[in-house]
Motif scaffolding. Structure first.
Motif, PDB file in Angstrom:
ATOM      1  N   MET A 268       0.789  -1.234   0.000  1.00 23.81           N
ATOM      2  CA  MET A 268       0.000   0.000   0.000  1.00 23.81           C
ATOM      3  C   MET A 268       0.825   1.291   0.000  1.00 23.81           C
ATOM      4  O   MET A 268       0.587   2.159  -0.842  1.00 23.81           O
ATOM      5  CB  MET A 268      -0.975   0.008   1.178  1.00 23.81           C
ATOM      6  N   PRO A 269       1.813   1.451   0.920  1.00 30.33           N
ATOM      7  CA  PRO A 269       2.575   2.703   0.916  1.00 30.33           C
ATOM      8  C   PRO A 269       3.203   2.996  -0.446  1.00 30.33           C
ATOM      9  O   PRO A 269       3.146   4.131  -0.931  1.00 30.33           O
ATOM     10  CB  PRO A 269       3.673   2.460   1.962  1.00 30.33           C
ATOM     11  N   PHE A 270       3.752   1.954  -1.072  1.00 37.53           N
ATOM     12  CA  PHE A 270       4.378   2.166  -2.382  1.00 37.53           C
ATOM     13  C   PHE A 270       3.359   2.608  -3.424  1.00 37.53           C
ATOM     14  O   PHE A 270       3.637   3.489  -4.241  1.00 37.53           O
ATOM     15  CB  PHE A 270       5.074   0.887  -2.845  1.00 37.53           C
ATOM     16  N   VAL A 271       2.192   1.991  -3.373  1.00 36.13           N
ATOM     17  CA  VAL A 271       1.135   2.372  -4.311  1.00 36.13           C
ATOM     18  C   VAL A 271       0.747   3.832  -4.107  1.00 36.13           C
ATOM     19  O   VAL A 271       0.673   4.610  -5.068  1.00 36.13           O
ATOM     20  CB  VAL A 271      -0.102   1.446  -4.135  1.00 36.13           C
ATOM     21  N   ILE A 272       0.547   4.211  -2.853  1.00 40.74           N
ATOM     22  CA  ILE A 272       0.125   5.594  -2.571  1.00 40.74           C
ATOM     23  C   ILE A 272       1.198   6.583  -3.026  1.00 40.74           C
ATOM     24  O   ILE A 272       0.893   7.597  -3.652  1.00 40.74           O
ATOM     25  CB  ILE A 272      -0.165   5.784  -1.065  1.00 40.74           C
ATOM     26  N   VAL A 273       2.460   6.264  -2.746  1.00 38.17           N
ATOM     27  CA  VAL A 273       3.541   7.149  -3.189  1.00 38.17           C
ATOM     28  C   VAL A 273       3.522   7.277  -4.711  1.00 38.17           C
ATOM     29  O   VAL A 273       3.624   8.380  -5.258  1.00 38.17           O
ATOM     30  CB  VAL A 273       4.914   6.640  -2.700  1.00 38.17           C
ATOM     31  N   GLY A 274       3.335   6.160  -5.407  1.00 36.17           N
ATOM     32  CA  GLY A 274       3.266   6.188  -6.871  1.00 36.17           C
ATOM     33  C   GLY A 274       2.165   7.110  -7.348  1.00 36.17           C
ATOM     34  O   GLY A 274       2.343   7.895  -8.284  1.00 36.17           O
ATOM     35  N   GLN A 275       1.031   7.036  -6.672  1.00 40.35           N
ATOM     36  CA  GLN A 275      -0.093   7.872  -7.088  1.00 40.35           C
ATOM     37  C   GLN A 275       0.183   9.342  -6.795  1.00 40.35           C
ATOM     38  O   GLN A 275      -0.202  10.221  -7.575  1.00 40.35           O
ATOM     39  CB  GLN A 275      -1.360   7.376  -6.405  1.00 40.35           C
ATOM     40  N   LEU A 276       0.872   9.612  -5.689  1.00 41.84           N
ATOM     41  CA  LEU A 276       1.216  11.007  -5.389  1.00 41.84           C
ATOM     42  C   LEU A 276       2.199  11.556  -6.420  1.00 41.84           C
ATOM     43  O   LEU A 276       2.127  12.732  -6.784  1.00 41.84           O
ATOM     44  CB  LEU A 276       1.783  11.131  -3.971  1.00 41.84           C
ATOM     45  N   ILE A 277       3.095  10.683  -6.916  1.00 39.27           N
ATOM     46  CA  ILE A 277       4.001  11.139  -7.977  1.00 39.27           C
ATOM     47  C   ILE A 277       3.197  11.537  -9.219  1.00 39.27           C
ATOM     48  O   ILE A 277       3.530  12.505  -9.904  1.00 39.27           O
ATOM     49  CB  ILE A 277       5.039  10.057  -8.336  1.00 39.27           C
ATOM     50  N   GLN A 278       2.138  10.787  -9.476  1.00 38.76           N
ATOM     51  CA  GLN A 278       1.294  11.158 -10.623  1.00 38.76           C
ATOM     52  C   GLN A 278       0.718  12.555 -10.440  1.00 38.76           C
ATOM     53  O   GLN A 278       0.673  13.361 -11.375  1.00 38.76           O
ATOM     54  CB  GLN A 278       0.175  10.132 -10.804  1.00 38.76           C
ATOM     55  N   LEU A 279       0.277  12.835  -9.212  1.00 36.39           N
ATOM     56  CA  LEU A 279      -0.261  14.170  -8.919  1.00 36.39           C
ATOM     57  C   LEU A 279       0.836  15.219  -9.104  1.00 36.39           C
ATOM     58  O   LEU A 279       0.611  16.281  -9.704  1.00 36.39           O
ATOM     59  CB  LEU A 279      -0.794  14.206  -7.486  1.00 36.39           C
TER      60      LEU A 279
END
Ligand SMILES: CC(C)(COP(=O)(O)OP(=O)(O)OC[C@H]1O[C@@H](n2cnc3c(N)ncnc32)[C@H](O)[C@@H]1OP(=O)(O)O)[C@@H](O)C(=O)NCCC(=O)NCCS
Ligand SMILES: CC(C)(COP(=O)(O)OP(=O)(O)OC[C@H]1O[C@@H](n2cnc3c(N)ncnc32)[C@H](O)[C@@H]1OP(=O)(O)O)[C@@H](O)C(=O)NCCC(=O)NCCS
Lengths: 326, 326
Positions: A268-279
């Motif tokens: 989960m943390p990695f996924v969330i970080v990935g999504q924040l990079i998209q933002l």
């Protein structure tokens, strides 16, 4: 082995002849089975459609009646029929949806043989597993050869193809009863759009300002996808050993709440970080576009990143909510 | 119709119930047939492979023998078996080749039901027929809006997709016994490459010098494809009414020499002119590249045009030679 015919030629020839006539007979049976199946299938399809209509109209009819006590037994029957129909729907032809039709035309994509179904899903998983490391290395090369626009374009071409292939396969899997949420397929369409933007972005000052961020983000995503693929494999393995999933049977579409597992916690943390990079990419590109308003690719890519972030984040949150609740 | 249940509710319910049990039974039969078929198919496949090996080794064995008179009857038998095997091969699983596997993974793409086969071919023809006029208009718009690079890129994207879709479908058709020459599929791969070159060509002076030629050539090709599609439809219709083709049966792979028809005579000059334009494009682009040697897209496109011309021209000439000889 090749010398056998020399020793007892006659016998060998007779053997082959008898196998041949057996084979001919099986092929004959096979063709007959296929034509029998054709007829049975046609009969089933027309009957199924009729029955579905009837059961549906019965349902709506009963819905309008207040005094249900009198109809209790009828209601129960209709419920059972409805369930039966749902199970039988796995024998009906199915289309892969617009995107698949763009590539293959309207054909029946239902896997009726279990073997085919499992083979297709396995191939899909293998594909992701194989291309994961490839994208990690390729993106790393692009990062190293910062000025080699040709290499970068090749990467974006590969990515566009990769997402198209994923979208086609996942549409087919979904049509055959996989529970994959339609957002993840939309995610691939948007990613194809992003890849096209970067493919057609001229080798300009603005591109030079973004390319390193792009490739670092790319490496992160590629690594994340390897992690995700491991999680999905593990999950599938668990479900399979519980005898629940992996066969994509419409019969068991009712979701199986797997409890918030440790591998999920890790992912989960990695996924969330990935999504924040998209933002972050979305915001960075938007600012870049304000500096170079002529290059509309930048704005389009920014908007696409925003949509990707919004969809990914909300879908992941929703999935988490579903899972922790169950 | 919806009021029927009100009148004789009991009877209606009983009707639906009996249909339902019939349907259940058919679905049961269907599932049984599928599992029966699975076993039969597996048996067939293993026997077929064994027999094929045996017949082949017999063939090579007989080839080495000079004194054939003694083996005349055996030779005849083996010939028959060989032919039988060829016919039966239409029941074996088939792969669509590398390109299709890139998109779908390795799956069995054999159409065993006649209905499926015909539907797929019809869809393919409809697809070409529908997109022909679209490309004519789209290219015309690109010609009109000479400076709208976005529109031009959209066209090239569509073309890349179009050729990918054609290549996938034709590979599947070929795997199912169509006589289409593999060159035409290669032509689509090269065309995808050309579209990618034009997609990534920056909006530079060199592009401005070529774009009008590109779009005039594009319109010509799109019109030619409509003509070709008409010819192919007419040809297919003739063959179908002669009872020879349109079913893509491996059984009748031996080519059917259609005599140099009047529609072919009409088509040929246009085809040849189209191919000469490809040669012209190749030369023009090469000269352009000498002026702008930094933009390697130009050279790649030039080489791709040369290959397209060479392959198209020689394949067409060879087809003509085959047909006039027959
Ligand atoms: C949140 C997450 C871990 C949940 O995975 P999950 O536990 O498999 O979720 P579900 O139970 O809803 O899965 C149902 C089905 O969808 C599939 N699926 C789930 N997420 C998927 C995804 N991102 N891509 C493709 N398929 C997915 C599963 O394989 C399963 O298929 P099946 O029915 O054939 O077995 C997963 O969706 C995920 O990793 N999402 C983040 C993706 C992302 O944002 N990437 C970009 C960041 S840079
Ligand atoms: C020369 C030509 C008219 C011959 O067509 P034909 O009479 O159908 O040729 P064949 O008998 O060899 O066809 C065998 C099979 O190949 C298919 N085929 C032939 N040419 C094809 C092509 N260019 N594209 C796709 N399929 C083709 C036929 O439909 C047939 O399929 P089937 O076995 O499923 O029925 C045709 O190939 C043609 O138009 N070629 C020129 C294309 C060209 O150069 N275009 C670019 C110029 S800008």
């Amino acid at each position: 082995q090749t010398s056998t015919p020399l020793l007892n030629w006659e016998e060998y020839l007779r053997d082959v002849e008898s196998t041949h006539s057996q084979l001919l007979q099986i092929s004959y049976q096979l063709r007959q089975s296929f034509s029998h199946l054709d007829n049975l299938q046609a009969e089933f399809e027309s009957k199924y459609q009729m029955q579905k209509k009837d059961v549906e109209s019965l349902k709506t009819y009963l819905k309008d009646i207040r005094d249900t006590s009198q109809y209790a037994s009828a209601k129960e029957k209709i419920e059972t029929w409805s369930l039966d129909l749902k199970q039988m729907s796995s024998l009906m032809p199915v289309s892969g949806g617009t995107f698949v039709e763009l590539f293959l035309g309207t054909t029946d994509l239902r896997f009726r043989r279990k073997q085919q179904r499992i083979a297709f899903k396995t191939q899909y998983e293998l594909y992701k597993k194989r291309l994961g490391p490839f994208f990690v290395w390729m993106t790393f090369l692009c990062f190293l050869f910062e000025r080699n626009r040709w290499l970068h374009m090749l990467l974006q071409l590969f990515l566009a193809y990769y997402y198209a292939s994923l979208a086609i396969r996942e549409n087919i899997l979904r049509a055959n009863g996989s529970n994959i949420k339609s957002w993840w397929i939309w995610h691939h369409y948007l990613s194809m759009g992003i890849a096209t933007c970067f493919l057609t972005w001229p080798d300009s000052t603005s591109y030079a300002m973004f390319r390193n961020r792009l490739h670092i983000f790319g490496m992160y995503t590629a690594l994340l996808q390897i992690l995700q693929a491991r999680y999905q494999m593990a999950r599938l393995y668990t479900l399979r050993s519980l005898g629940k999933a992996g066969e994509m049977d419409v019969a068991n579409t009712d979701s199986t709440p797997i409890h918030w597992g440790s591998s999920m916690k890790l992912l989960m943390p990695f996924v969330i970080v990935g999504q924040l990079i998209q933002l972050y990419n979305c915001i960075f590109l938007y600012r870049l576009w304000r500096m170079f308003p002529v290059e509309s690719q930048i704005l389009v890519a920014s908007i696409l990143f925003l949509s990707t972030f919004a969809g990914n984040f909300s879908t992941t949150m929703y999935t988490l909510y579903e899972k922790t609740r169950g």
